[in-house]
Design a protein around this motif. Structure first.
Motif, short mmCIF file in Angstrom:
data_model
loop_
_atom_site.label_atom_id
_atom_site.label_comp_id
_atom_site.label_asym_id
_atom_site.label_seq_id
_atom_site.Cartn_x
_atom_site.Cartn_y
_atom_site.Cartn_z
N TYR A 173 18.94 5.33 0.06
CA TYR A 173 18.12 6.22 -0.75
C TYR A 173 17.89 7.54 0.00
O TYR A 173 17.81 7.56 1.23
CB TYR A 173 16.72 5.61 -0.98
CG TYR A 173 16.67 4.19 -1.48
CD1 TYR A 173 16.85 3.12 -0.62
CD2 TYR A 173 16.40 3.93 -2.82
CE1 TYR A 173 16.79 1.82 -1.07
CE2 TYR A 173 16.32 2.61 -3.28
CZ TYR A 173 16.52 1.57 -2.40
OH TYR A 173 16.43 0.28 -2.85
N TYR A 232 14.94 10.55 -0.11
CA TYR A 232 13.66 11.00 -0.62
C TYR A 232 13.37 12.39 -0.08
O TYR A 232 13.75 12.74 1.04
CB TYR A 232 12.53 10.09 -0.14
CG TYR A 232 12.50 8.70 -0.72
CD1 TYR A 232 13.22 7.66 -0.13
CD2 TYR A 232 11.72 8.41 -1.83
CE1 TYR A 232 13.16 6.37 -0.65
CE2 TYR A 232 11.64 7.12 -2.34
CZ TYR A 232 12.37 6.11 -1.74
OH TYR A 232 12.31 4.84 -2.25
N GLN A 287 9.98 14.61 0.85
CA GLN A 287 8.53 14.50 1.00
C GLN A 287 7.97 15.83 1.46
O GLN A 287 8.28 16.31 2.56
CB GLN A 287 8.15 13.40 1.99
CG GLN A 287 6.64 13.16 2.03
CD GLN A 287 6.24 12.03 2.95
OE1 GLN A 287 6.91 11.73 3.92
NE2 GLN A 287 5.12 11.37 2.63
N GLN A 306 2.12 14.87 0.36
CA GLN A 306 2.56 14.25 -0.89
C GLN A 306 3.31 12.94 -0.61
O GLN A 306 3.72 12.67 0.52
CB GLN A 306 3.47 15.20 -1.68
CG GLN A 306 2.76 16.46 -2.15
CD GLN A 306 3.67 17.34 -2.99
OE1 GLN A 306 4.68 16.88 -3.53
NE2 GLN A 306 3.30 18.61 -3.12
N ALA A 307 3.48 12.18 -1.65
CA ALA A 307 4.25 10.95 -1.54
C ALA A 307 5.74 11.26 -1.50
O ALA A 307 6.18 12.30 -2.01
CB ALA A 307 3.94 10.04 -2.73
N PRO A 308 6.53 10.38 -0.93
CA PRO A 308 7.98 10.57 -1.00
C PRO A 308 8.44 10.57 -2.46
O PRO A 308 7.98 9.76 -3.27
CB PRO A 308 8.53 9.35 -0.26
CG PRO A 308 7.41 8.87 0.60
CD PRO A 308 6.17 9.19 -0.15
N LEU A 367 11.78 10.25 -4.82
CA LEU A 367 13.17 9.80 -4.80
C LEU A 367 14.07 10.84 -5.45
O LEU A 367 13.82 11.31 -6.56
CB LEU A 367 13.28 8.46 -5.55
CG LEU A 367 14.66 7.82 -5.56
CD1 LEU A 367 15.10 7.42 -4.15
CD2 LEU A 367 14.68 6.60 -6.48
N MET A 380 10.30 17.42 4.33
CA MET A 380 10.86 16.33 5.12
C MET A 380 11.79 15.54 4.21
O MET A 380 11.42 15.22 3.07
CB MET A 380 9.74 15.41 5.63
CG MET A 380 10.25 14.19 6.36
SD MET A 380 10.86 14.58 8.00
CE MET A 380 9.32 14.58 8.91
N LEU A 394 13.76 12.09 3.83
CA LEU A 394 13.78 10.72 4.35
C LEU A 394 14.93 9.94 3.75
O LEU A 394 15.13 9.95 2.54
CB LEU A 394 12.46 10.02 4.01
CG LEU A 394 11.19 10.58 4.65
CD1 LEU A 394 9.97 10.09 3.90
CD2 LEU A 394 11.11 10.19 6.11
N GLN A 449 12.15 -1.57 1.94
CA GLN A 449 12.93 -0.39 2.28
C GLN A 449 12.64 -0.01 3.73
O GLN A 449 11.48 0.03 4.16
CB GLN A 449 12.60 0.77 1.34
CG GLN A 449 13.09 0.52 -0.07
CD GLN A 449 13.10 1.75 -0.94
OE1 GLN A 449 12.94 2.87 -0.46
NE2 GLN A 449 13.27 1.55 -2.24
N PHE A 468 12.92 2.92 6.43
CA PHE A 468 13.03 4.37 6.45
C PHE A 468 13.52 4.86 7.81
O PHE A 468 13.17 4.31 8.85
CB PHE A 468 11.67 5.02 6.15
CG PHE A 468 11.30 4.98 4.70
CD1 PHE A 468 10.74 3.84 4.14
CD2 PHE A 468 11.52 6.08 3.89
CE1 PHE A 468 10.40 3.80 2.79
CE2 PHE A 468 11.18 6.05 2.54
CZ PHE A 468 10.63 4.91 2.00
N GLY A 469 14.32 5.92 7.76
CA GLY A 469 14.66 6.63 8.97
C GLY A 469 13.54 7.57 9.36
O GLY A 469 12.56 7.72 8.62
#
Lengths: 114, 112
Positions: free
Chosen positions: A33, A35, A37, A41-43, A45, A88, A90, A103, A105-106
């Protein structure tokens, strides 16, 4: 031991200059995935791959493209970055999806657009 | 479209106080996951709830999934400075989708 790796961690680009962000994973997960961000705020998609199948979100701008040449790697291409694309980015992976998988995340790539 | 809201947006507590964040979905969820994102970090998976009314505990953290599977909560007992960060719930609507719908997040600040 890093499982989801993103390069670079920080990227500075100029307005309109194409940029590519990279993600790799050692988990052999089927799903990857991307994302976006923004601060506080929220990530959000952008798109995801289930194996080679690409799934774009309806509101992802055409300016954002992605490639997944193999299971381990996935790229985010921003063709003509605007000031509003500073964020950002992600990358995340999950084993198989279907709604119950965690999930991973990196660490993210922070993109600055000058 | 489907929305997942969290309240409060921000909470400042003294170390040792309790903290709760609430997550509400506009639609019924198949399951819900919770993630923690430290300042400057990336989201890290905490837990998943699947069953209606399910309650799970991780040390000082208690997670609950509502009976109607449209809301969830995270409660932290006796907060510590290491609890600082943004807590996101993320819902999955169901079906074959792989997609998480992230909540708006609650930023927790803990004063020593």
């Amino acid at each position: 031991d890093a499982m989801v790796i993103q390069n670079p961690r920080y990227q500075v680009t100029q307005f309109g200059k194409p940029v590519t962000l990279s993600c790799s994973q050692t988990l052999n997960h089927n799903v990857m995935y991307w994302y976006q961000q923004k601060s506080s705020q929220a990530p959000k998609l952008l798109f995801h791959y289930y194996d080679k199948d690409f799934n774009n979100e309806a509101d992802t701008p055409d300016n954002f493209q992605s490639r997944r040449p193999n299971t381990s790697f996935c790229f985010l291409d921003i063709r003509s970055p605007g000031l509003g694309d500073a964020a950002m980015y992600l990358c995340a992976t999950s084993r198989a999806g279907g709604g119950t998988d965690t999930q991973y995340f990196g660490p993210g790539t922070r993109l600055t657009v000058l | 479209g489907q929305q997942v809201m969290q309240i409060p947006q921000y909470q400042h507590v003294q170390e040792g106080e309790d903290f709760t964040t609430y997550c509400n979905s506009s639609t019924t969820l198949s399951n819900i996951q919770w993630y923690k994102q430290r300042p400057g970090g990336h989201p890290v998976f905490l837990i998943q709830l699947v069953k209606s009314g399910e309650v799970k505990k991780q040390k000082r953290l208690t997670f609950q999934f509502g009976e109607a599977k449209k809301n969830s909560s995270l409660h932290i007992t006796a907060t510590q400075t290491t609890d600082v960060g943004t807590y996101f719930c993320a819902g999955i609507k169901g079906g074959a989708t792989n997609k998480l719908i992230f909540g708006t997040g609650t930023l927790l600040a803990v004063q020593p």
